[in-house]
Design an enzyme around this catalytic site. Structure first.
Site, PDB file in Angstrom:
ATOM      1  N   SER A 130      -3.731  -1.629   8.503  1.00  0.00           N
ATOM      2  CA  SER A 130      -5.047  -1.417   7.858  1.00  0.00           C
ATOM      3  C   SER A 130      -6.016  -1.651   9.004  1.00  0.00           C
ATOM      4  O   SER A 130      -5.885  -2.424   9.881  1.00  0.00           O
ATOM      5  CB  SER A 130      -5.239  -2.422   6.664  1.00  0.00           C
ATOM      6  OG  SER A 130      -4.105  -2.435   5.730  1.00  0.00           O
ATOM      7  N   ASN A 131      -7.131  -0.780   8.712  1.00  0.00           N
ATOM      8  CA  ASN A 131      -8.366  -0.809   9.753  1.00  0.00           C
ATOM      9  C   ASN A 131      -9.445  -1.764   9.134  1.00  0.00           C
ATOM     10  O   ASN A 131      -9.581  -2.042   8.035  1.00  0.00           O
ATOM     11  CB  ASN A 131      -8.655   0.766   9.972  1.00  0.00           C
ATOM     12  CG  ASN A 131      -8.088   1.378  10.950  1.00  0.00           C
ATOM     13  OD1 ASN A 131      -7.715   0.926  12.078  1.00  0.00           O
ATOM     14  ND2 ASN A 131      -7.783   2.556  10.726  1.00  0.00           N
ATOM     15  N   HIS A 171      -8.082  -0.439  19.124  1.00  0.00           N
ATOM     16  CA  HIS A 171      -7.717   0.559  18.544  1.00  0.00           C
ATOM     17  C   HIS A 171      -8.886   1.421  17.675  1.00  0.00           C
ATOM     18  O   HIS A 171      -9.208   1.300  16.623  1.00  0.00           O
ATOM     19  CB  HIS A 171      -6.926   0.390  17.326  1.00  0.00           C
ATOM     20  CG  HIS A 171      -6.597   1.424  16.237  1.00  0.00           C
ATOM     21  ND1 HIS A 171      -5.732   2.813  16.873  1.00  0.00           N
ATOM     22  CD2 HIS A 171      -6.620   1.701  14.957  1.00  0.00           C
ATOM     23  CE1 HIS A 171      -5.639   3.508  15.823  1.00  0.00           C
ATOM     24  NE2 HIS A 171      -5.921   2.995  14.704  1.00  0.00           N
ATOM     25  N   GLY A 184       0.654  -1.108  -0.094  1.00  0.00           N
ATOM     26  CA  GLY A 184      -0.039  -0.011  -0.052  1.00  0.00           C
ATOM     27  C   GLY A 184       0.999   1.497  -0.017  1.00  0.00           C
ATOM     28  O   GLY A 184       1.741   1.360   1.066  1.00  0.00           O
TER      29      GLY A 184
HETATM   30  N1  LIG Z   1      -3.741   1.283  12.484  1.00  0.00           N
HETATM   31  C1  LIG Z   1      -3.799   2.690  12.604  1.00  0.00           C
HETATM   32  O1  LIG Z   1      -3.297   3.400  13.737  1.00  0.00           O
HETATM   33  C2  LIG Z   1      -4.126   3.379  11.127  1.00  0.00           C
HETATM   34  C3  LIG Z   1      -3.890   4.680  11.145  1.00  0.00           C
HETATM   35  C4  LIG Z   1      -4.309   5.631   9.924  1.00  0.00           C
HETATM   36  C5  LIG Z   1      -4.837   4.732   8.662  1.00  0.00           C
HETATM   37  N2  LIG Z   1      -4.802   3.533   8.878  1.00  0.00           N
HETATM   38  C6  LIG Z   1      -5.372   2.634   7.797  1.00  0.00           C
HETATM   39  O2  LIG Z   1      -4.712   2.169   7.090  1.00  0.00           O
HETATM   40  C7  LIG Z   1      -4.986   2.168   5.806  1.00  0.00           C
HETATM   41  C8  LIG Z   1      -4.366   3.032   4.595  1.00  0.00           C
HETATM   42  O3  LIG Z   1      -4.800   4.294   4.754  1.00  0.00           O
HETATM   43  P1  LIG Z   1      -4.342   5.508   3.746  1.00  0.00           P
HETATM   44  O4  LIG Z   1      -4.549   6.765   4.356  1.00  0.00           O
HETATM   45  O5  LIG Z   1      -2.949   5.133   3.459  1.00  0.00           O
HETATM   46  O6  LIG Z   1      -5.339   5.033   2.566  1.00  0.00           O
HETATM   47  P2  LIG Z   1      -4.920   5.407   0.907  1.00  0.00           P
HETATM   48  O7  LIG Z   1      -6.068   5.189   0.262  1.00  0.00           O
HETATM   49  O8  LIG Z   1      -4.130   6.727   1.009  1.00  0.00           O
HETATM   50  O9  LIG Z   1      -3.872   4.126   0.515  1.00  0.00           O
HETATM   51  C9  LIG Z   1      -4.232   2.562   0.480  1.00  0.00           C
HETATM   52  C10 LIG Z   1      -3.472   2.127  -0.683  1.00  0.00           C
HETATM   53  O10 LIG Z   1      -3.865   0.798  -0.684  1.00  0.00           O
HETATM   54  C11 LIG Z   1      -3.666   0.379  -1.868  1.00  0.00           C
HETATM   55  N3  LIG Z   1      -4.416  -1.054  -2.160  1.00  0.00           N
HETATM   56  C12 LIG Z   1      -5.606  -1.229  -1.979  1.00  0.00           C
HETATM   57  N4  LIG Z   1      -5.556  -2.534  -2.413  1.00  0.00           N
HETATM   58  C13 LIG Z   1      -4.423  -2.987  -2.364  1.00  0.00           C
HETATM   59  C14 LIG Z   1      -3.923  -4.220  -2.705  1.00  0.00           C
HETATM   60  N5  LIG Z   1      -4.850  -5.561  -2.835  1.00  0.00           N
HETATM   61  N6  LIG Z   1      -2.620  -4.589  -2.617  1.00  0.00           N
HETATM   62  C15 LIG Z   1      -1.652  -3.387  -2.579  1.00  0.00           C
HETATM   63  N7  LIG Z   1      -2.138  -2.127  -2.265  1.00  0.00           N
HETATM   64  C16 LIG Z   1      -3.577  -1.997  -2.424  1.00  0.00           C
HETATM   65  C17 LIG Z   1      -4.544   1.594  -2.610  1.00  0.00           C
HETATM   66  O11 LIG Z   1      -4.309   1.577  -4.131  1.00  0.00           O
HETATM   67  C18 LIG Z   1      -3.757   2.882  -2.001  1.00  0.00           C
HETATM   68  O12 LIG Z   1      -2.752   3.239  -2.828  1.00  0.00           O
HETATM   69  C19 LIG Z   1      -6.563   2.476   5.924  1.00  0.00           C
HETATM   70  O13 LIG Z   1      -7.328   1.003   5.992  1.00  0.00           O
HETATM   71  C20 LIG Z   1      -6.593   3.175   7.060  1.00  0.00           C
HETATM   72  O14 LIG Z   1      -8.012   3.045   7.999  1.00  0.00           O
HETATM   73  C21 LIG Z   1      -4.647   2.749  10.154  1.00  0.00           C
END
Ligand SMILES: NC(=O)c1ccc[n+]([C@@H]2O[C@H](COP(=O)([O-])OP(=O)(O)OC[C@H]3O[C@@H](n4cnc5c(N)ncnc54)[C@H](O)[C@@H]3O)[C@@H](O)[C@H]2O)c1
Length: 313
Positions: free
Chosen positions: A120-121, A176, A8
């Site tokens: 990922s969430n 979380h 990602g």
């Molecule tokens: N755990 C935490 O503390 C925390 C904090 C912030 C965000 N998050 C989570 O992290 C995740 C990403 O957030 P973001 O803001 O970077 O989102 P984003 O949309 O900016 O990026 C996500 C990326 O994942 C890619 N993707 C989708 N399916 C894929 C696959 N099968 N293989 C490879 N890549 C793939 C997309 O093309 C995209 O570029 C979300 O689920 C968000 O909720 C978690």
């Protein structure tokens, strides 16, 4: 040679790769995304800061080519959709469960000895999913959530105290989620002084409340979820492992009776070192905190149950 893969290359993934490179956490960093050219472009952009910032790590990008991620020491999963204003992290499960399952299985094929960091969430449930499907020992599947929530807790404490966040200690355990995380105010300190000696009960309650909705506050401001601190928190967890720092960091890990819970991944303080989770740190919780932890676990468990309905587990 150390190697970290970030799956990602969106907001969180690219920020994480950037921090990993800037701090020279690993010799080699690979970003993988399904969007054609995006991780390649972001990797080149990061590499063009190498001379400006003075780091020697290399960053490469690829589109869905897991062979390029082979023999990674750590795989960080950030792929999936982020929440929009008004959404809970739990609402993302339908889309993200399938993505995390697919990504974790594909990445592990090429890096069978890797330690997994799940971002990922909904993070606790995605960590649980990865733990259940991969059959890895529990020290090798780690959810990053507590590291971020604790950093937010220290930020709000530092603001209330008017001091530098680096001089404040505090941890957040539990799920979380906006209503499931538990900032441990009783154990928080500033230079060894309990914050309860320095802040009023009202102020501490406000800090706790702000911490719990810290992610939602930023989602409201940004229109999508935050990325600087989440990306940095992912890199922080990876660094503690690769450099065998044996740091105590709250992370979502599989419990087998610790804190009264089993068959769940949820945030507790752990020692992070070269084997991933080296040890689960047991804190003697006050009885009301024990109750909050049990409630938090019940809530995480109800989200985990959706995995069966979705037939991904
Ligand atoms: N755990 C935490 O503390 C925390 C904090 C912030 C965000 N998050 C989570 O992290 C995740 C990403 O957030 P973001 O803001 O970077 O989102 P984003 O949309 O900016 O990026 C996500 C990326 O994942 C890619 N993707 C989708 N399916 C894929 C696959 N099968 N293989 C490879 N890549 C793939 C997309 O093309 C995209 O570029 C979300 O689920 C968000 O909720 C978690």
């Amino acid at each position: 040679m150390s190697k970290v893969t970030v799956v990602g290359a969106g907001n969180v993934g690219a920020t994480c790769a950037n921090v990993l490179a800037f701090n020279e956490v690993a010799d080699e960093i690979v970003m993988l995304d399904v969007k054609e050219g995006v991780s390649e472009g972001k990797a080149i952009d990061i590499m063009q800061t190498a001379q400006l910032l003075g780091f020697d790590s290399t960053v490469a990008g690829c589109t869905s080519d897991y062979a390029k991620t082979a023999n990674s020491d750590i795989i960080i999963i950030t792929s999936g959709i982020p929440r929009k204003p008004g959404m809970t992290r739990e609402e993302l499960i339908g889309v993200n469960a399938g993505i995390v399952k697919n990504v974790a299985e594909s990445a592990l094929k090429y890096s069978p000895n890797a330690i997994l960091i799940v971002i990922s969430n909904p993070m606790d449930t995605m960590t649980y999913l990865a733990y259940k499907i991969l059959g890895l020992p529990k020290n090798r599947v780690i959810g990053m959530g507590g590291a971020l929530d604790s950093s937010r807790f220290k930020y709000y404490l530092s603001q209330a105290l008017g001091v530098n966040a680096n001089e404040v200690e505090g941890i957040v355990i539990g799920g979380h989620g906006d209503t499931t995380m538990i900032p441990l105010a009783r154990l928080a300190t500033y230079k060894g002084i309990p914050v309860s000696h320095l802040l009023s009960d009202e102020k501490i309650s406000e800090v706790v409340k702000n911490t719990m909705v810290g992610g939602a506050t930023l989602t409201g401001l940004l229109g999508t979820s935050a990325w600087y601190a989440p990306g940095a928190a992912g890199a922080y967890v990876a660094e503690a492992i690769i450099h065998n720092q044996r740091k105590v960091v709250p992370c979502s890990v599989a419990l087998e009776g610790e804190y009264g819970e089993s068959d769940i991944c949820i945030g507790v303080p752990v020692v992070l070192g070269k084997n991933g989770v080296e040890e689960i740190v047991k804190i003697d919780l006050a009885s009301e905190t024990k109750e909050l932890f049990a409630k938090s676990a019940a809530s995480v468990r109800s989200t985990n149950a959706i995995l069966k309905e979705l037939k991904v587990l």
